[in-house]
Design a protein around this motif. Structure first.
Motif, PDB file in Angstrom:
ATOM      1  N   ARG A  39      -8.304   7.179   3.481  1.00  0.00           N
ATOM      2  CA  ARG A  39      -8.606   8.008   4.538  1.00  0.00           C
ATOM      3  C   ARG A  39      -9.674   8.964   4.387  1.00  0.00           C
ATOM      4  O   ARG A  39     -10.794   9.082   5.155  1.00  0.00           O
ATOM      5  N   ASP A  40      -9.440   9.659   3.342  1.00  0.00           N
ATOM      6  CA  ASP A  40     -10.222  10.990   3.173  1.00  0.00           C
ATOM      7  C   ASP A  40     -11.617  10.540   2.338  1.00  0.00           C
ATOM      8  O   ASP A  40     -12.788  11.262   2.886  1.00  0.00           O
ATOM      9  N   GLU A  41     -11.520   9.472   1.761  1.00  0.00           N
ATOM     10  CA  GLU A  41     -12.796   8.575   1.381  1.00  0.00           C
ATOM     11  C   GLU A  41     -13.794   8.394   2.581  1.00  0.00           C
ATOM     12  O   GLU A  41     -14.842   8.657   2.381  1.00  0.00           O
ATOM     13  N   TRP A  42     -13.051   7.808   3.564  1.00  0.00           N
ATOM     14  CA  TRP A  42     -13.849   7.348   4.746  1.00  0.00           C
ATOM     15  C   TRP A  42     -14.208   8.529   5.680  1.00  0.00           C
ATOM     16  O   TRP A  42     -15.480   8.491   6.327  1.00  0.00           O
ATOM     17  N   ILE A  43     -13.584   9.371   5.682  1.00  0.00           N
ATOM     18  CA  ILE A  43     -14.062  10.596   6.469  1.00  0.00           C
ATOM     19  C   ILE A  43     -15.174  11.278   5.851  1.00  0.00           C
ATOM     20  O   ILE A  43     -16.088  11.716   6.434  1.00  0.00           O
ATOM     21  N   LYS A  44     -15.110  11.430   4.436  1.00  0.00           N
ATOM     22  CA  LYS A  44     -16.420  12.063   3.839  1.00  0.00           C
ATOM     23  C   LYS A  44     -17.478  11.275   4.040  1.00  0.00           C
ATOM     24  O   LYS A  44     -18.542  11.668   4.000  1.00  0.00           O
ATOM     25  N   LEU A  45     -17.360  10.019   3.902  1.00  0.00           N
ATOM     26  CA  LEU A  45     -18.626   9.112   4.538  1.00  0.00           C
ATOM     27  C   LEU A  45     -18.916   9.148   5.735  1.00  0.00           C
ATOM     28  O   LEU A  45     -19.894   8.513   5.871  1.00  0.00           O
ATOM     29  N   GLY A  46     -18.093   9.599   6.604  1.00  0.00           N
ATOM     30  CA  GLY A  46     -18.419   9.585   7.978  1.00  0.00           C
ATOM     31  C   GLY A  46     -18.361   8.077   8.767  1.00  0.00           C
ATOM     32  O   GLY A  46     -19.168   7.717   9.663  1.00  0.00           O
ATOM     33  N   LEU A  47     -17.393   7.206   7.982  1.00  0.00           N
ATOM     34  CA  LEU A  47     -17.470   6.106   8.616  1.00  0.00           C
ATOM     35  C   LEU A  47     -16.928   5.951   9.925  1.00  0.00           C
ATOM     36  O   LEU A  47     -17.080   4.923  10.992  1.00  0.00           O
ATOM     37  N   LEU A  48     -15.649   6.480  10.281  1.00  0.00           N
ATOM     38  CA  LEU A  48     -14.860   6.575  11.445  1.00  0.00           C
ATOM     39  C   LEU A  48     -15.755   7.068  12.459  1.00  0.00           C
ATOM     40  O   LEU A  48     -15.710   6.512  13.864  1.00  0.00           O
ATOM     41  N   ALA A  49     -16.466   8.315  12.464  1.00  0.00           N
ATOM     42  CA  ALA A  49     -17.275   8.641  13.443  1.00  0.00           C
ATOM     43  C   ALA A  49     -18.480   7.862  13.793  1.00  0.00           C
ATOM     44  O   ALA A  49     -18.827   7.450  14.955  1.00  0.00           O
ATOM     45  N   ARG A  50     -19.142   7.111  12.808  1.00  0.00           N
ATOM     46  CA  ARG A  50     -19.991   6.171  12.878  1.00  0.00           C
ATOM     47  C   ARG A  50     -19.593   4.756  13.724  1.00  0.00           C
ATOM     48  O   ARG A  50     -20.360   4.495  14.531  1.00  0.00           O
ATOM     49  N   LEU A  51     -18.488   4.560  13.416  1.00  0.00           N
ATOM     50  CA  LEU A  51     -17.622   3.312  14.238  1.00  0.00           C
ATOM     51  C   LEU A  51     -17.627   3.787  15.652  1.00  0.00           C
ATOM     52  O   LEU A  51     -18.237   2.908  16.666  1.00  0.00           O
ATOM     53  N   LYS A  52     -17.277   4.898  15.885  1.00  0.00           N
ATOM     54  CA  LYS A  52     -16.997   5.403  17.337  1.00  0.00           C
ATOM     55  C   LYS A  52     -18.524   5.446  18.040  1.00  0.00           C
ATOM     56  O   LYS A  52     -18.823   4.657  19.261  1.00  0.00           O
ATOM     57  N   GLN A  53     -19.529   5.450  17.188  1.00  0.00           N
ATOM     58  CA  GLN A  53     -20.798   6.034  18.014  1.00  0.00           C
ATOM     59  C   GLN A  53     -21.156   4.419  18.246  1.00  0.00           C
ATOM     60  O   GLN A  53     -22.216   4.210  18.994  1.00  0.00           O
TER      61      GLN A  53
ATOM     62  N   CYS B  53       0.859  -1.343  -0.077  1.00  0.00           N
ATOM     63  CA  CYS B  53       0.012   0.046  -0.050  1.00  0.00           C
ATOM     64  C   CYS B  53       0.906   1.263   0.070  1.00  0.00           C
ATOM     65  O   CYS B  53       1.909   1.289   0.799  1.00  0.00           O
ATOM     66  N   SER B  54       0.706   2.180  -0.811  1.00  0.00           N
ATOM     67  CA  SER B  54       1.411   3.436  -0.923  1.00  0.00           C
ATOM     68  C   SER B  54       0.540   4.444   0.014  1.00  0.00           C
ATOM     69  O   SER B  54      -0.397   4.382   0.561  1.00  0.00           O
ATOM     70  N   ALA B  55       1.656   5.375   0.253  1.00  0.00           N
ATOM     71  CA  ALA B  55       1.191   6.755   0.981  1.00  0.00           C
ATOM     72  C   ALA B  55       0.091   7.305   0.438  1.00  0.00           C
ATOM     73  O   ALA B  55      -0.876   7.600   1.286  1.00  0.00           O
ATOM     74  N   SER B  56       0.047   7.678  -0.709  1.00  0.00           N
ATOM     75  CA  SER B  56      -1.084   8.255  -1.378  1.00  0.00           C
ATOM     76  C   SER B  56      -2.476   7.416  -1.349  1.00  0.00           C
ATOM     77  O   SER B  56      -3.433   8.039  -1.033  1.00  0.00           O
ATOM     78  N   THR B  57      -2.254   6.050  -1.254  1.00  0.00           N
ATOM     79  CA  THR B  57      -3.601   5.488  -0.974  1.00  0.00           C
ATOM     80  C   THR B  57      -4.206   5.261   0.257  1.00  0.00           C
ATOM     81  O   THR B  57      -5.180   5.561   0.503  1.00  0.00           O
ATOM     82  N   ILE B  58      -3.187   5.516   1.245  1.00  0.00           N
ATOM     83  CA  ILE B  58      -3.474   5.503   2.697  1.00  0.00           C
ATOM     84  C   ILE B  58      -4.281   6.941   2.664  1.00  0.00           C
ATOM     85  O   ILE B  58      -5.365   7.127   3.346  1.00  0.00           O
ATOM     86  N   ARG B  59      -3.674   8.032   2.329  1.00  0.00           N
ATOM     87  CA  ARG B  59      -4.342   9.138   2.502  1.00  0.00           C
ATOM     88  C   ARG B  59      -5.755   9.327   1.943  1.00  0.00           C
ATOM     89  O   ARG B  59      -6.646   9.921   2.394  1.00  0.00           O
ATOM     90  N   ASN B  60      -5.844   8.829   0.357  1.00  0.00           N
ATOM     91  CA  ASN B  60      -6.977   8.780  -0.532  1.00  0.00           C
ATOM     92  C   ASN B  60      -8.177   8.252   0.277  1.00  0.00           C
ATOM     93  O   ASN B  60      -9.382   8.688   0.480  1.00  0.00           O
TER      94      ASN B  60
END
Length: 286
Positions: free
Chosen positions: A81-95, A72-79
């Motif tokens: 990450r931003d995709e999951w943030i836009k979908l609100g997945l990490l916030a939903r996981l915490k909830q 996995c490349s660094a750009s893939t990790i960042r992209n």
């Protein structure tokens, strides 16, 4: 340890259930990326690999380039990450993890505590400011809300030069995300909140405040606010939060959501270990 073996960022008994829940939130994706600029079929990097990379970044505090490898490349990790943030997945996981803890163990909302914590932010960014405890270098302050055991309920991020007291009201606003609340709630605070403005904020919300008084020694006025101080220490064990290089507030919030999910799930497994049985249950109490 075998040479070349990767040190896990989080134990498997904690990572596996966390990933299982996160995977259930992911939208369906094609195996190949249709939008490749050369119009060829490029296999999509599995989400599990990127998720594990984000856990390593959170736990060890390393750069994306430092954690990237042939998988996995660094750009893939960042992209991703931003995709999951836009979908609100990490916030939903915490909830979801917080709701599971409340359903199985129960949140102790009769006694809550709020405290501020200053950390380093060498990269600056949207929520960085001159730190009063680090020769005015760039730093970040988090105002953390925790329940009676120390489970994180919400936070407010600001520059390190912000005082704790003005951050109290927006921090307490996170109580509105918890649904029905007890009729009598006591908020435990340190002496930095000992002011008339703080008492007005608590009275306006129907909360009872228990603040340490300025000038009194700690053993005399010891209270239950040590739970939030312990939670701040748990957060600082994640090096990405202790020394944050992220410049965007949305990314910092996402890492905090992931850390909150880990802290809450770890407490849930620890408390449920003696009362429940499940597949892949740790052989020893965590």
């Amino acid at each position: 340890m075998i040479i070349g073996e990767t040190v896990p960022a989080v134990p498997s008994w904690l990572t596996d259930p966390l990933w299982d829940q996160f995977a259930a939130l992911l939208p369906a994706r094609p195996e190949f990326a249709a939008g490749h600029p050369l119009r060829c079929h490029r296999r999509r990097i599995p989400d599990r690999i990127v998720f594990d990379k984000l856990l390593q970044v959170l736990r060890f505090g390393c750069s994306y380039q430092g954690i990237a490898d042939t998988t996995c490349s660094a750009s893939t990790i960042r992209n991703r990450r931003d995709e999951w943030i836009k979908l609100g997945l990490l916030a939903r996981l915490k909830q979801i993890v917080l709701e599971a803890y409340d359903r199985i163990v129960g949140l102790l909302l009769e006694d809550i505590s709020v405290d501020g914590c200053i950390t380093k932010a060498p990269g600056g960014g949207e929520i960085a400011g001159p730190s009063p405890v680090d020769r005015r270098k760039q730093g970040m302050k988090r105002s953390l809300l925790a329940e009676g055991y120390g489970i994180p309920l919400g936070r407010e991020l600001a520059g390190a030069n912000r005082h704790d007291s003005p951050l109290l009201a927006p921090t307490l606003d996170h109580l509105g995300d918890l649904g029905p609340l007890p009729a009598d709630i006591t908020v435990h605070l340190d002496s930095g909140y000992d002011s008339g403005k703080t008492r007005d904020v608590l009275t306006g919300r129907g909360l009872h405040g228990e603040s340490a008084r300025k000038g009194d020694k700690a053993p005399i006025q010891a209270s239950q606010r040590w739970h939030v101080e312990r939670t701040n220490a748990w957060h600082n064990a994640f090096n990405r939060l202790q020394r944050c290089y992220e410049r965007r507030k949305t990314v910092v919030d996402a890492f905090f959501d992931l850390a909150d999910a880990i802290v809450t799930l770890r407490a849930l497994i620890r408390k449920a270990w003696t009362t429940h049985r499940w597949d892949n249950r740790p052989s020893r109490r965590p």
